[in-house]
Design a protein around this motif. Structure first.
Motif, mmCIF file in Angstrom:
data_model
loop_
_atom_site.group_PDB
_atom_site.id
_atom_site.type_symbol
_atom_site.label_atom_id
_atom_site.label_comp_id
_atom_site.label_asym_id
_atom_site.label_seq_id
_atom_site.Cartn_x
_atom_site.Cartn_y
_atom_site.Cartn_z
ATOM 1 N N ALA A 309 21.514 36.604 32.241
ATOM 2 C CA ALA A 309 22.523 37.114 33.166
ATOM 3 C C ALA A 309 21.897 37.812 34.366
ATOM 4 O O ALA A 309 22.531 37.932 35.414
ATOM 5 C CB ALA A 309 23.456 38.077 32.434
ATOM 6 N N SER A 310 20.627 38.226 34.254
ATOM 7 C CA SER A 310 20.033 39.054 35.301
ATOM 8 C C SER A 310 18.797 38.474 35.966
ATOM 9 O O SER A 310 18.397 38.948 37.029
ATOM 10 C CB SER A 310 19.671 40.431 34.729
ATOM 11 N N TYR A 331 18.077 37.435 39.845
ATOM 12 C CA TYR A 331 19.454 37.270 39.400
ATOM 13 C C TYR A 331 19.495 36.067 38.464
ATOM 14 O O TYR A 331 18.592 35.227 38.458
ATOM 15 C CB TYR A 331 20.417 37.075 40.582
ATOM 16 N N THR A 334 25.476 31.901 35.529
ATOM 17 C CA THR A 334 26.707 31.950 34.748
ATOM 18 C C THR A 334 26.694 30.816 33.738
ATOM 19 O O THR A 334 26.486 29.653 34.109
ATOM 20 C CB THR A 334 27.935 31.817 35.663
ATOM 21 N N SER A 351 25.546 31.440 40.195
ATOM 22 C CA SER A 351 24.873 32.696 39.895
ATOM 23 C C SER A 351 25.761 33.862 40.305
ATOM 24 O O SER A 351 26.794 33.659 40.966
ATOM 25 C CB SER A 351 23.546 32.761 40.655
ATOM 26 N N PRO A 352 25.400 35.104 39.953
ATOM 27 C CA PRO A 352 26.174 36.250 40.425
ATOM 28 C C PRO A 352 26.231 36.355 41.947
ATOM 29 O O PRO A 352 27.089 37.059 42.483
ATOM 30 C CB PRO A 352 25.427 37.444 39.821
ATOM 31 N N SER A 375 32.394 38.137 42.487
ATOM 32 C CA SER A 375 32.506 39.058 41.375
ATOM 33 C C SER A 375 31.959 38.403 40.110
ATOM 34 O O SER A 375 31.759 37.188 40.038
ATOM 35 C CB SER A 375 33.965 39.458 41.156
ATOM 36 N N LYS A 376 31.746 39.221 39.089
ATOM 37 C CA LYS A 376 31.143 38.742 37.856
ATOM 38 C C LYS A 376 32.077 37.804 37.112
ATOM 39 O O LYS A 376 33.282 38.012 37.073
ATOM 40 C CB LYS A 376 30.782 39.928 36.962
ATOM 41 N N ASP A 378 32.053 35.551 33.219
ATOM 42 C CA ASP A 378 31.350 35.434 31.946
ATOM 43 C C ASP A 378 30.949 34.006 31.613
ATOM 44 O O ASP A 378 29.998 33.780 30.871
ATOM 45 C CB ASP A 378 32.216 35.989 30.820
ATOM 46 N N SER A 400 35.538 37.726 33.140
ATOM 47 C CA SER A 400 35.870 38.781 34.091
ATOM 48 C C SER A 400 36.470 38.157 35.332
ATOM 49 O O SER A 400 35.983 37.163 35.847
ATOM 50 C CB SER A 400 34.613 39.581 34.462
ATOM 51 N N PRO A 402 37.163 36.885 38.746
ATOM 52 C CA PRO A 402 36.353 36.770 39.945
ATOM 53 C C PRO A 402 37.011 37.384 41.168
ATOM 54 O O PRO A 402 36.346 37.675 42.146
ATOM 55 C CB PRO A 402 36.184 35.255 40.121
#
Length: 419
Positions: A309-310, A331, A334, A351-352, A375-376, A378, A400, A402
């Protein structure tokens, strides 16, 4: 005007619009930028495509082709579509009819896929399977159970010594199971090794060492139904194998195929098969640990992208077992949004920071992070399409919310994300 009459709303002076350039939700709505052609950005757009002329056009409507309940996990392979509904994996050809391919371990299990040289590998998180010529089977056959029993006897042409014998099941497509633990058989001079077993339900390969040897050679294949077999002569000239601890490749939440190896991902571990033996791996060494839960694995010509996720890394080279894991982006990705770009060797995912395009050498490019804040989410799903010469990447996000601004239009690729 300097002064307004009560109840009178002043009219804004009209101004020309010279087409649109795409979405920009980072700039204030009263100061949306223009591109070098004078085309204006818009704050948002829903279910439309942006044409090369700078105009928006509505997308075609949807038509239900197949009815189902709890449908999910759609992919295409060999001219067919595959999807899960309830506890069943279905195949369809674009018509209204579907045929059941397999029963899933759970009516809520998501299915992941990977196109391989042997067929379409798939997993529901509980089993590993392969679709080949329209039929599905376990990716790795089970070891012979019970395995044949080997004993040494007189009455043959074998030299005296200690022989080791082990066995492997062979699937109809040629895929072998892991080897059984070896039997060590003491054979007298001019002796033989007698194999006895319940009637075999599958073909079994027999591997034997030379007397007091440590290299196994494939001696023969026992056909289905065999109950007794004598090994009176052993040439030790068949296919040599190294007896090592192997196991069936574990089930997966993500699958990928790269240069003869199948990659199975669950949680923080990427496990990879033995070369061109997709169902087996070495549990002691055939894995790659990742600092966090893996959300994406994408195989390209020059290596394999791995993302959480990061963060995103790249395993460069032809063999993941020898590759270093180099960070290429601060980053991640998803889950579920990986898509191939037709007529290229590159891939894309969400991606985020929005959609990215990934090359074959480990370099990735953000397509819209300067214009759009995302926005994030999942999870998601992506499809790349080309209609009337317009290339479009469509990504649906879930989890979550968007929020606004998830619709996106890119430069050399048009992207669209909706919930």
């Amino acid at each position: 005007p300097e002064r307004f009459m009560p109840g009178i709303i002043p009219c804004m002076k009209p101004f020309p619009i010279n087409g649109f350039s795409g979405i920009n939700n980072r700039a204030p709505t009263d100061r949306l930028p223009k591109d070098e052609s004078g085309r204006s950005a818009v704050a948002d757009a829903v279910n439309v495509d942006l044409t090369e002329a700078g105009t928006f056009q509505r997308r075609p409507g949807a038509q239900r082709v197949v009815a189902g309940s709890n449908t999910r996990s759609l992919t295409s392979s060999g001219g067919y579509g595959y999807y899960a509904a309830g506890d069943t994996l279905f195949r369809f050809d674009g018509d209204v009819s579907s045929s059941a391919v397999a029963t899933l371990a759970s009516p809520y299990a998501n299915v992941c896929y990977a196109e391989t040289s042997n067929g379409l590998a798939w997993s529901d998180g509980y089993t590993m399977n392969l679709i080949r010529n329209g039929a599905t089977s376990r990716l790795a056959p089970s070891v012979p159970n019970p395995a044949p029993v080997a004993i040494g006897q007189a009455g043959g042409a074998l030299r005296a010594g200690m022989y080791a014998v082990c066995f492997a099941t062979v699937a109809p497509g040629g895929q072998r199971s892991a080897l059984t633990d070896p039997y060590f058989v003491d054979v007298p001079e001019n002796g033989r090794i007698r194999l006895s077993m319940a009637a075999l339900a599958a073909t079994v390969d027999v591997f034997v060492t030379a007397p007091d040897g440590d290299i196994f050679y494939r001696d023969r294949t026992l056909p289905i139904g065999t109950t007794l077999q004598d090994l009176s002569v052993i040439t030790s000239s068949g296919e040599p194998v190294v007896h090592e601890v192997t196991a069936s490749l574990p089930p997966a939440d993500i699958l990928a195929y790269h240069n003869g190896r199948l990659l199975s991902v669950q949680g923080q571990f990427i496990r990879y098969s033995m070369p061109y033996n997709l169902g087996l791996y070495k549990p002691g060494s055939g894995y790659i640990p990742v600092p966090d839960v893996v959300t994406l694995v994408a195989a390209v010509e020059g290596g394999v992208y791995v993302a959480t996720a990061s963060k995103t890394w790249f395993l460069s080279g032809k063999d993941v077992s020898k590759a270093n894991m180099d960070e290429v982006a601060p980053y991640g990705a998803t889950p579920g949004t990986l898509a191939a770009i037709p007529n290229s060797r590159e891939v894309t995912w969400f991606s985020p920071r929005g959609p990215v395009r990934a090359s074959i050498d480990g370099s990735i490019t953000l397509l819209q992070d300067r214009q759009i804040a995302f926005s994030k989410a999942d999870s998601g799903a992506s499809i790349y399409r080309e209609t009337n010469g317009l290339r479009t990447l469509i990504t649906a996000l879930s989890g979550s919310s968007p929020g606004s601004g998830t619709a996106a239009f890119g430069c050399y690729m048009t992207a669209r994300s909706v919930t």
